[in-house]
Enzyme design. Sequence first.
Site, PDB file in Angstrom:
ATOM      1  N   LYS A 116       0.725  -1.253   0.192  1.00  0.00           N
ATOM      2  CA  LYS A 116       0.084   0.108  -0.113  1.00  0.00           C
ATOM      3  C   LYS A 116       0.787   1.021   0.037  1.00  0.00           C
ATOM      4  O   LYS A 116       0.406   2.300  -0.671  1.00  0.00           O
ATOM      5  CB  LYS A 116      -0.971   0.142   1.128  1.00  0.00           C
ATOM      6  CG  LYS A 116      -1.990  -0.949   1.147  1.00  0.00           C
ATOM      7  CD  LYS A 116      -3.029  -0.820   2.351  1.00  0.00           C
ATOM      8  CE  LYS A 116      -4.107  -1.731   2.113  1.00  0.00           C
ATOM      9  NZ  LYS A 116      -4.097  -3.164   2.049  1.00  0.00           N
ATOM     10  N   GLU A 200      -2.785   7.122   7.730  1.00  0.00           N
ATOM     11  CA  GLU A 200      -3.565   7.860   6.913  1.00  0.00           C
ATOM     12  C   GLU A 200      -4.837   8.436   7.777  1.00  0.00           C
ATOM     13  O   GLU A 200      -5.197   7.949   8.822  1.00  0.00           O
ATOM     14  CB  GLU A 200      -4.044   7.269   5.684  1.00  0.00           C
ATOM     15  CG  GLU A 200      -5.156   6.158   5.840  1.00  0.00           C
ATOM     16  CD  GLU A 200      -5.570   5.503   4.547  1.00  0.00           C
ATOM     17  OE1 GLU A 200      -4.553   5.376   3.764  1.00  0.00           O
ATOM     18  OE2 GLU A 200      -6.614   4.845   4.521  1.00  0.00           O
ATOM     19  N   HIS A 235     -15.332  -4.477   7.090  1.00  0.00           N
ATOM     20  CA  HIS A 235     -14.592  -4.303   6.027  1.00  0.00           C
ATOM     21  C   HIS A 235     -14.762  -5.474   4.765  1.00  0.00           C
ATOM     22  O   HIS A 235     -13.912  -5.543   4.027  1.00  0.00           O
ATOM     23  CB  HIS A 235     -12.838  -4.436   6.368  1.00  0.00           C
ATOM     24  CG  HIS A 235     -12.704  -3.314   7.436  1.00  0.00           C
ATOM     25  ND1 HIS A 235     -12.782  -2.307   7.318  1.00  0.00           N
ATOM     26  CD2 HIS A 235     -12.533  -3.749   8.714  1.00  0.00           C
ATOM     27  CE1 HIS A 235     -12.351  -1.468   8.307  1.00  0.00           C
ATOM     28  NE2 HIS A 235     -12.416  -2.246   9.221  1.00  0.00           N
ATOM     29  N   ARG A 297      -6.811  -7.927 -10.246  1.00  0.00           N
ATOM     30  CA  ARG A 297      -7.548  -9.008 -10.791  1.00  0.00           C
ATOM     31  C   ARG A 297      -8.791  -8.812 -11.015  1.00  0.00           C
ATOM     32  O   ARG A 297      -9.272  -7.481 -10.795  1.00  0.00           O
ATOM     33  CB  ARG A 297      -7.422 -10.156  -9.574  1.00  0.00           C
ATOM     34  CG  ARG A 297      -7.701  -9.402  -8.206  1.00  0.00           C
ATOM     35  CD  ARG A 297      -8.149 -10.592  -7.197  1.00  0.00           C
ATOM     36  NE  ARG A 297      -8.019  -9.990  -5.796  1.00  0.00           N
ATOM     37  CZ  ARG A 297      -9.202  -9.198  -5.446  1.00  0.00           C
ATOM     38  NH1 ARG A 297     -10.457  -9.399  -6.133  1.00  0.00           N
ATOM     39  NH2 ARG A 297      -9.328  -8.663  -4.167  1.00  0.00           N
TER      40      ARG A 297
END
Length: 613
Positions: A116, A200, A235, A297
Amino acid sequence: MIQSLLIANRGEIACRIIRTARGLGIRTIAVYSDADANALHVQEADDAVHIGASPTRESYLVAERILDAARQTRAEAIHPGYGFLSENAEFAQAVSDAGIVWVGPNPSSITAMGLKDAAKKLMAAAGVPVTPGYMGEDQDPDRLAREAAAIGYPVLIKAVAGGGGKGMRLVESAESFEDALTSCKREAASSFGNDHVLIEKYIASPRHIEVQVFGDRQGNVVHLFERDCSLQRRHQKVIEEAPAPGMDAATREALCAAAVRAAKAVDYVGAGTIEFIADGSGALSADRIWFMEMNTRLQVEHPVTEAITGVDLVEWQLRVASGEPLPLSQDDLTIDGWAMEARLYAEDPAKGFLPSIGRLELLQFGESEGGRIDTGVYEGAEVSPFYDPMIAKVIAWGEDRDEARERLGEMLEGTAVWPVRTNASFLVKALQHADFAGGKVDTGLIGRDGEVLAEPPAPSAEALRAAASALVPTTIAPGLRLNAPPRRTAWFLLDGEKIEIELEGEGSEEPSSGVLVTEQGQAWLLTPWRRDGAHGTADGSGAILAPMPGKVIHVEVSQGQSVTRGQKLLTLEAMKMEHTLTAPFDGVVARLEAVAGQQVQVDVLLAQIEETE
């Protein structure tokens, strides 16, 4: 065009790929584990190869066994589907090194987007907006704490190699940062072998919006518009739709252009998804949408994009992998209508969404105009404890959002599964939730109202009377009213609870021992109540039921044996813990269904204890 294709996956995505490949005249090869010997994807493929034991680490995640299967069957190409090895750059490279076509992006693209922090730096350099945060190499806890303070709380700590909600912590204040960081790093190291994190800014009302991109080997890249996947539980996506509610033309143009830049920055080939996080506290705007990550993908939710564009994304994958250019240019792609997808899982919302395993004695999907079912199981198949418990993806298309939502609801309400439990009624309630129905959805909706959504529905009185009529013989005496239809009261067990039903009219000529009531996407078993307790479900008088899916590891008693209150009857292993089931009172083991080594689903009758006089 390639002539033979091995699908390195299982379940509904393997069946989905086989369907398109067959239409293109491509020979398909399935791989399967012990648990999947009779699976639908094995039955539908032209050829199939056994690759190992049931656990994924001994079969679907063993790259060399998949490559051996490809060599054995002379497969020209390998399609990884999603999950398993689909984003494993080393496997992609090994496939190419073996002279086999890899139906996916270049290994270098997978690597570039695999971490990430590195991906965000690359995106920022490409002019793609990224969430404010810290992505530095310095992982000293004091440095991370200072960066979090500079960003401003609340913040998210995220494992750079994370995914699926693992290795992620929300931190509300400086006082809780140290503990959250330690916990996050420990989980990241355990799950991904990499404890590096990034920090973040936390978006208080986040929406998850993603853009489908597609590239070919001639350097062309297009987008196929956006999807909204904001309705999530822990999530994990629950319901997805395309396009995104509230997306105006200007914001869409800016967002999709950024996604194309992101794909071009890594020379992307094939199907990919650029995921963004949007501030949902107000109207969508390009200056409040930021890059989150890229999935290199095909996505689980790709059917909603197919529904609004008329494009078969798997066909595009196979054509691009064969060296062909993209079938359509950007100007050829338009949005037609609205589409929604719900993930139907074998799980019990009323019991904390515990997986529900076992044989699908009944499997019926609801229907609606514009509907589509993608599944990897069939009636009579087993839901295995080894894999993701998805039964099907239920997809509906409509002229507008309300029509798509209503059609999806119809399909879910008409779904009937037994004895395996499903989340169908939970999905129906989510579709009917006032905020979702109005397009006001963020990723926290289920977290706020999940208990209400998970509460199991009750069957209607009409449905119960209709089912009960099949259980009551015509010989029961009618009521006393003259010139009135026969009336009588009878007692039944509804999933173990004793209920009273007043019936009108004649009963059944051939009474049954049990009837399934199916309504609202739910199924209930209705059986006659008998005073002697000799019925097969729990009524509080001695039926020992499995409290959750698991494995019987010890049986301490035998049928006909006398037992005393509190005496150990058997031990069930579930959720990596042992659960001891005991006798509720002094009595005798009238029935013993449990066998050591047996896998059982929730609420299965294990034993029946009858009181002794």
